[in-house]
Motif scaffolding. Sequence first.
Motif, mmCIF file in Angstrom:
data_model
loop_
_atom_site.group_PDB
_atom_site.id
_atom_site.type_symbol
_atom_site.label_atom_id
_atom_site.label_comp_id
_atom_site.label_asym_id
_atom_site.label_seq_id
_atom_site.Cartn_x
_atom_site.Cartn_y
_atom_site.Cartn_z
ATOM 1 N N LEU A 19 0.834 -1.205 0.000
ATOM 2 C CA LEU A 19 0.000 0.000 0.000
ATOM 3 C C LEU A 19 0.870 1.257 0.000
ATOM 4 N N LEU A 20 1.900 1.262 0.808
ATOM 5 C CA LEU A 20 2.812 2.403 0.867
ATOM 6 C C LEU A 20 3.527 2.603 -0.471
ATOM 7 N N LEU A 21 3.936 1.524 -1.118
ATOM 8 C CA LEU A 21 4.576 1.619 -2.425
ATOM 9 C C LEU A 21 3.603 2.174 -3.465
ATOM 10 N N LEU A 22 2.361 1.737 -3.423
ATOM 11 C CA LEU A 22 1.351 2.285 -4.339
ATOM 12 C C LEU A 22 1.154 3.780 -4.098
ATOM 13 N N GLN A 23 1.117 4.180 -2.828
ATOM 14 C CA GLN A 23 0.980 5.602 -2.515
ATOM 15 C C GLN A 23 2.157 6.384 -3.096
ATOM 16 N N ALA A 24 3.358 5.855 -2.967
ATOM 17 C CA ALA A 24 4.543 6.531 -3.509
ATOM 18 C C ALA A 24 4.487 6.605 -5.027
ATOM 19 N N LEU A 25 4.036 5.535 -5.669
ATOM 20 C CA LEU A 25 3.941 5.522 -7.137
ATOM 21 C C LEU A 25 2.970 6.582 -7.646
ATOM 22 N N VAL A 26 1.927 6.857 -6.891
ATOM 23 C CA VAL A 26 0.958 7.893 -7.266
ATOM 24 C C VAL A 26 1.484 9.276 -6.877
ATOM 25 N N MET A 31 3.473 15.107 -7.258
ATOM 26 C CA MET A 31 4.355 16.146 -6.707
ATOM 27 C C MET A 31 5.072 16.885 -7.835
ATOM 28 N N ALA A 32 5.562 16.157 -8.816
ATOM 29 C CA ALA A 32 6.268 16.795 -9.932
ATOM 30 C C ALA A 32 5.330 17.719 -10.712
ATOM 31 N N LEU A 33 4.126 17.257 -10.987
ATOM 32 C CA LEU A 33 3.147 18.086 -11.694
ATOM 33 C C LEU A 33 2.778 19.304 -10.853
ATOM 34 N N GLY A 34 2.558 19.089 -9.571
ATOM 35 C CA GLY A 34 2.219 20.196 -8.683
ATOM 36 C C GLY A 34 3.318 21.239 -8.615
ATOM 37 N N VAL A 71 9.885 4.637 -1.248
ATOM 38 C CA VAL A 71 9.816 5.819 -2.123
ATOM 39 C C VAL A 71 10.964 5.786 -3.142
ATOM 40 N N ALA A 72 12.147 5.426 -2.689
ATOM 41 C CA ALA A 72 13.291 5.317 -3.609
ATOM 42 C C ALA A 72 13.044 4.247 -4.658
ATOM 43 N N ALA A 73 12.459 3.124 -4.256
ATOM 44 C CA ALA A 73 12.156 2.049 -5.213
ATOM 45 C C ALA A 73 11.106 2.509 -6.219
ATOM 46 N N ALA A 74 10.099 3.239 -5.755
ATOM 47 C CA ALA A 74 9.069 3.753 -6.664
ATOM 48 C C ALA A 74 9.668 4.727 -7.670
ATOM 49 N N ALA A 75 10.593 5.553 -7.213
ATOM 50 C CA ALA A 75 11.235 6.523 -8.113
ATOM 51 C C ALA A 75 12.158 5.830 -9.106
ATOM 52 N N TYR A 80 7.269 6.558 -13.462
ATOM 53 C CA TYR A 80 7.750 7.936 -13.445
ATOM 54 C C TYR A 80 9.065 7.983 -12.683
ATOM 55 N N CYS A 81 10.116 8.411 -13.344
ATOM 56 C CA CYS A 81 11.439 8.515 -12.722
ATOM 57 C C CYS A 81 11.554 9.912 -12.112
ATOM 58 N N ALA A 82 11.336 10.004 -10.815
ATOM 59 C CA ALA A 82 11.268 11.304 -10.136
ATOM 60 C C ALA A 82 12.651 11.882 -9.868
ATOM 61 N N SER A 83 12.720 13.199 -9.929
ATOM 62 C CA SER A 83 13.946 13.895 -9.542
ATOM 63 C C SER A 83 13.916 14.114 -8.021
ATOM 64 N N CYS A 84 14.942 14.769 -7.509
ATOM 65 C CA CYS A 84 15.137 14.859 -6.060
ATOM 66 C C CYS A 84 14.027 15.618 -5.326
ATOM 67 N N LEU A 85 13.555 16.733 -5.862
ATOM 68 C CA LEU A 85 12.568 17.525 -5.115
ATOM 69 C C LEU A 85 11.210 16.828 -5.016
ATOM 70 N N PRO A 86 10.648 16.297 -6.110
ATOM 71 C CA PRO A 86 9.389 15.552 -5.940
ATOM 72 C C PRO A 86 9.546 14.346 -5.015
ATOM 73 N N MET A 87 10.708 13.696 -5.065
ATOM 74 C CA MET A 87 10.943 12.547 -4.207
ATOM 75 C C MET A 87 10.991 12.980 -2.733
ATOM 76 N N ALA A 88 11.686 14.071 -2.445
ATOM 77 C CA ALA A 88 11.773 14.562 -1.070
ATOM 78 C C ALA A 88 10.396 14.998 -0.558
ATOM 79 N N LEU A 89 9.613 15.665 -1.402
ATOM 80 C CA LEU A 89 8.288 16.117 -0.981
ATOM 81 C C LEU A 89 7.335 14.944 -0.762
ATOM 82 N N ALA A 90 7.385 13.949 -1.632
ATOM 83 C CA ALA A 90 6.540 12.765 -1.464
ATOM 84 C C ALA A 90 6.898 12.040 -0.166
ATOM 85 N N LEU A 91 8.177 11.883 0.081
ATOM 86 C CA LEU A 91 8.628 11.223 1.302
ATOM 87 C C LEU A 91 8.223 12.033 2.540
#
Length: 153
Positions: A19-26, A31-34, A71-75, A80-91
């Motif tokens: 469930l947590l991995l699914l949340q991170a994938l979404v 976050m990047a779009l926002g 979150v790192a695995a989802a990125a 979607y290959c997230a950059s550092c800022l969307p990854m930090a905000l999602a986490l």
Amino acid sequence: MSPTSKWAAWRALPAAHRLLLLQALVMLPLMALGLRVLGVRRMLAFAESKASRGRPPADARAVVSVTARLVAAAARHGPYCASCLPMALALKRLLGQRGVATDLRIGVAPARGELDAHAWLEYRGQPLIDGPDVRGRFHSFDEALTSESPVAR
């Protein structure tokens, strides 16, 4: 990682981690779009908005470790290959929902005549996802970035 081994890894996860991995994938592409549409300040406020104001969980270090790893695995392995800022905000948002307070850091480093910027999240002064050398590679601002910080405006 082949699709078969990804599926096997998925099935091996406990249900709560799936469930947590699914949340991170979404959360990562949202976050990047926002960030593109609403900007850093609003997205940081969004990441902070669902933070639990209660006591952190007794097993906070385990929660932080598992959440950062997922979150790192989802990125890394998600669509979607997230950059550092969307990854930090999602986490930040996912940990905040679990009662864990974190600090968002932004840093810069000279790179081939230009400045390279990087964002990372810290828990009790320890970088998450990034290695402990991130503070040596990037010179961060003195204070953690919050939605109320002048830099975020």
